[in-house]
Enzyme design. Sequence first.
Site: not given
Length: 450
Positions: A77, A80, A141
């Site tokens: 993640s 991102k 997230s």
Amino acid sequence: MIFLKRTKKFVIGLISGAALFTGVSAMGLQDDVKPVSAATTSSSAINLTAKAALAIDADTGQVIYEKNADAVLPIASMTKLISVDIILDQIKSGKLTWDQKVKIDNDSYKISQDTSLSNVPLSKTKEYTVKQLYDASLIYSANGAIMALAHEVSGSQKDFVTLMRAKVKSWGITDAKIDNVSGLTNSDISKADRYPGSAASDENELTAKDMGIIAKNLLKKYPEVLKTTSIKRKYFDKGTSDQTLMENWNWMLPGLAKAYTELPVDGLKTGTSDKAGECFTGTVKKDGHRIITVVLGSSHKSETDVSRFTDTQKIMSYVFDMFNVETIKAGTTFKNADSLPVFHGKELTTKVMLKSNQKVWLKKGETVKSTISAKVSENADLVKKTGLEAPIKANSDIGTLELTGKDNALSYVDGKKSLSVTGTNKDAIEKANIFVIMWRAIANFFGNLF
């Protein structure tokens, strides 16, 4: 971020136990670990679980610590951060506004309902502001939230990934493998949301240095991102029956389970998957100096494993314990690089010195004089025949000083092994009168005869 096989019961228990907002969590995580002492650490002796790691100066990109930092590994993640940079570009250009309403597409909706992944539940019958989805993407997230933003910008996940690929390429990153907007394993999303040609087992992959470049550029352009990444908890869709408490997964924020008093961490982004392990791109500003750290593939033995934060603490402590920030002041000259030849000048050479202050990290006990050396070259636009063509005004950009450090002390995240800085002249370079020029020509003529 993927919290594989994490049940709703575990998350609710984690929150209700206030694990992240006390010195001692319900799982026995305790903020009683002191920063690693300089006396017991060195760049080769830091005991990390991470497969790769990095520490850089956030302003200059100078590499202060690295371990396998060129190895291409899954980033989960932390992806991102790239997506968010594009969203902020859209805001800056006016193509998006913070209060703009976003309708949730089918694929983003489906992902948001998966409680085994990090998500806020999105509704097909409601609209959400760009700001709501942005906050959820960074703080919690939320995978469905970042996918919804990508769909709003590009109309499809594929086209947004194309933007992401172009973005990292513009930063000089050539080894990136980016197949989706969130950092999930491809098997967790529909085939339509994967980049064409990518496999179900694929994950986004970059190096620690790549992540350092991404974070450095994001913070340089949009330092306000820290206002969001430093939020410890916030409600999504507050005041509605669907409100969701978002607990920041960065447990190093002040007051959370893995915070350290001497390290006021305020960002940036975690990432987890079975393949990636525990990952974290962190940042901290201490004594007026901000650094960025990256750990890839830290231990992921269980959902309560905090190795990425322990690894990050060790790196941050090492940097601040073992290094000083030195300022090479404007006006500094360097041995064997302190002059340049002048053509038809009153003087045949001119002194060259540093035009502006330069910040460098040096190991404690080392000095600029003992560590830094330089080479000098002329500004080609000012050269005629044998040197700089007089006259030239004082404080002009007369050349470049290429600074290098002993044992690669000056290496940078973009791959450069030296620091290129402008060289200048304190005094005006005056042109010699015609008689001096003629006498020099005669002297040179007869000198060459013999």
